[in-house]
Design an enzyme around this catalytic site. Structure first.
Site, PDB file in Angstrom:
ATOM      1  N   ASP A  43       0.841  -1.209   0.000  1.00 22.05           N
ATOM      2  CA  ASP A  43       0.000   0.000   0.000  1.00 22.05           C
ATOM      3  C   ASP A  43       0.873   1.256   0.000  1.00 22.05           C
ATOM      4  O   ASP A  43       0.376   2.374  -0.088  1.00 22.05           O
ATOM      5  CB  ASP A  43      -1.021  -0.004   1.147  1.00 22.05           C
ATOM      6  CG  ASP A  43      -0.380  -0.041   2.526  1.00 22.05           C
ATOM      7  OD1 ASP A  43       0.855  -0.124   2.620  1.00 22.05           O
ATOM      8  OD2 ASP A  43      -1.133   0.018   3.523  1.00 22.05           O
ATOM      9  N   SER A  44       2.208   1.061   0.053  1.00 22.95           N
ATOM     10  CA  SER A  44       3.137   2.179  -0.167  1.00 22.95           C
ATOM     11  C   SER A  44       2.893   2.797  -1.542  1.00 22.95           C
ATOM     12  O   SER A  44       3.328   3.923  -1.802  1.00 22.95           O
ATOM     13  CB  SER A  44       4.591   1.709  -0.043  1.00 22.95           C
ATOM     14  OG  SER A  44       4.814   0.568  -0.856  1.00 22.95           O
ATOM     15  N   ASP A  82      -1.272  -6.386  -0.400  1.00 23.30           N
ATOM     16  CA  ASP A  82      -1.245  -5.679   0.880  1.00 23.30           C
ATOM     17  C   ASP A  82      -2.652  -5.152   1.189  1.00 23.30           C
ATOM     18  O   ASP A  82      -3.201  -4.342   0.422  1.00 23.30           O
ATOM     19  CB  ASP A  82      -0.257  -4.504   0.764  1.00 23.30           C
ATOM     20  CG  ASP A  82       0.342  -4.107   2.092  1.00 23.30           C
ATOM     21  OD1 ASP A  82       0.086  -4.792   3.105  1.00 23.30           O
ATOM     22  OD2 ASP A  82       1.086  -3.109   2.107  1.00 23.30           O
ATOM     23  N   LYS A 111      -1.165  -9.573   2.931  1.00 24.70           N
ATOM     24  CA  LYS A 111      -0.393  -9.116   4.096  1.00 24.70           C
ATOM     25  C   LYS A 111      -1.255  -8.137   4.863  1.00 24.70           C
ATOM     26  O   LYS A 111      -1.956  -7.320   4.266  1.00 24.70           O
ATOM     27  CB  LYS A 111       0.903  -8.440   3.640  1.00 24.70           C
ATOM     28  CG  LYS A 111       1.687  -7.826   4.804  1.00 24.70           C
ATOM     29  CD  LYS A 111       3.048  -7.332   4.391  1.00 24.70           C
ATOM     30  CE  LYS A 111       3.082  -5.923   3.836  1.00 24.70           C
ATOM     31  NZ  LYS A 111       2.557  -4.878   4.746  1.00 24.70           N
ATOM     32  N   GLU A 113      -1.244  -5.634   8.637  1.00 23.39           N
ATOM     33  CA  GLU A 113      -0.468  -5.124   9.762  1.00 23.39           C
ATOM     34  C   GLU A 113      -1.155  -5.456  11.079  1.00 23.39           C
ATOM     35  O   GLU A 113      -2.381  -5.420  11.172  1.00 23.39           O
ATOM     36  CB  GLU A 113      -0.314  -3.594   9.634  1.00 23.39           C
ATOM     37  CG  GLU A 113       0.464  -3.175   8.400  1.00 23.39           C
ATOM     38  CD  GLU A 113       0.627  -1.655   8.284  1.00 23.39           C
ATOM     39  OE1 GLU A 113       0.297  -0.917   9.240  1.00 23.39           O
ATOM     40  OE2 GLU A 113       1.100  -1.213   7.223  1.00 23.39           O
ATOM     41  N   GLU A 176       9.265  -4.476  10.616  1.00 22.91           N
ATOM     42  CA  GLU A 176       9.627  -3.143  10.115  1.00 22.91           C
ATOM     43  C   GLU A 176      10.032  -2.218  11.266  1.00 22.91           C
ATOM     44  O   GLU A 176       9.372  -2.178  12.312  1.00 22.91           O
ATOM     45  CB  GLU A 176       8.447  -2.521   9.340  1.00 22.91           C
ATOM     46  CG  GLU A 176       8.786  -1.114   8.858  1.00 22.91           C
ATOM     47  CD  GLU A 176       7.878  -0.550   7.768  1.00 22.91           C
ATOM     48  OE1 GLU A 176       6.925  -1.233   7.367  1.00 22.91           O
ATOM     49  OE2 GLU A 176       8.157   0.583   7.337  1.00 22.91           O
TER      50      GLU A 176
HETATM   51  O1  KIV Z   1       3.497  -1.155   1.644  1.00 18.78           O
HETATM   52  C1  KIV Z   1       4.655  -1.583   1.625  1.00 18.78           C
HETATM   53  O2  KIV Z   1       5.425  -1.353   0.689  1.00 18.78           O
HETATM   54  C2  KIV Z   1       5.091  -2.383   2.767  1.00 18.78           C
HETATM   55  C3  KIV Z   1       6.554  -2.676   2.871  1.00 18.78           C
HETATM   56  C4  KIV Z   1       7.273  -1.467   3.284  1.00 18.78           C
HETATM   57  C5  KIV Z   1       6.835  -3.848   3.751  1.00 18.78           C
HETATM   58  O3  KIV Z   1       4.303  -2.772   3.573  1.00 18.78           O
END
Ligand code: KIV
Length: 258
Positions: A43-44, A82, A111, A113, A176
């Site tokens: 989600d970056s 994500d 993934k 959090e 992280e």
């Molecule tokens: O969103 C992302 O790119 C991430 C990584 C930094 C692990 O969660």
């Protein structure tokens, strides 16, 4: 056939380091695919691709759009979807959204959090056949609540979180923003692989955001980033030559003309 399976990822622990990289589109996914074990559609992308201040406004539809593009570029890669902020606030919502990720893209895993407090949700996904990667320590989706990105130093809490996620059935955990010696201890305490970002060398693998790794993001450089290319500089130099060639009537030449 996928080149890497969950079995390969689990077997790598203690044998070889795993490599994960983000990608948000087909073009870069295709370039990265031969080199990495896993591609994370992180989600970056909300910051890197959409230019937002943080990841929180990314939506399921956006994440699906980008994951579909990555799937098109790297159909044989192990791809991780994500889960965006707000998409797993209850077990039912998490499962409905994870099912969307599986049905509407080629994602191999999701993934999300969270530590101990997220374990029941993760267990619910795993029981329903979803492969889940955990993510503890510095959690970017908590940036507004915590008032910034804070390195984590509470070993007891981190060990408790990691243990809870392993018991819930995750196949790997992103660590992280964790002090290196703590990340090493967490890694030793688990039988599943840890993938570090800003967590030092003694983890089972590393992940970076592609635009940090390749020097396309230049507003600032986090301490944990090493640039393997000066991407932005190369782009500027190439565009200067392009503009100059046009001004000087050197482009297009006979070989680029019909
Ligand atoms: O969103 C992302 O790119 C991430 C990584 C930094 C692990 O969660």
């Amino acid at each position: 056939m996928k080149q890497v399976t969950i079995g390969d990822i689990l077997k790598a622990k203690g044998q070889r380091k795993l490599v994960m990289l983000t990608a948000y589109d087909a073009l870069f996914a295709k370039l990265f695919a031969p080199h990495v074990d896993m591609i994370l559609v992180g989600d970056s992308l909300n910051m890197v691709f959409a230019g937002r201040q943080d990841t929180l406004s990314a939506t399921m539809d956006q994440m699906l759009y980008h994951t579909q593009a990555v799937c098109a570029g790297a159909p044989n890669s192990f791809i991780i979807f994500d889960m965006p902020y707000g998409s797993y606030t209850s077990q039912e919502l998490a499962l409905a959204n994870a099912v969307r990720a599986y049905k509407e893209s080629c994602a191999d895993a999701v993934k999300l959090e969270g530590g101990l407090e997220r374990a029941p949700t993760i267990a619910h996904l795993v029981q329903n056949g979803v492969a889940v990667m955990g993510h503890i320590g510095l959690m970017p989706q908590h940036v507004r609540a915590e008032g910034g990105y804070k390195v984590k130093r509470d070993l007891t809490k981190l060990l408790e979180d990691a243990q809870a996620l392993e018991e819930a059935g995750v196949f790997a955990i992103v660590l992280e923003g964790i002090e290196a010696k703590l990340a090493a201890q967490i890694t030793k305490s688990l039988s599943i692989p840890t993938i570090g970002i800003g967590a030092g060398p003694e983890v089972d693998g590393q992940v970076l955001v592609w635009s940090d790794l390749l020097g396309f993001f230049t507003d600032f450089k986090p301490k944990f980033v090493r640039r393997y290319l000066e991407g932005a500089t190369l782009v500027h130099e190439a565009l200067e030559r392009f503009v100059q060639d046009i001004q000087q009537k050197n482009f297009p030449g006979p070989e680029e003309s019909y």
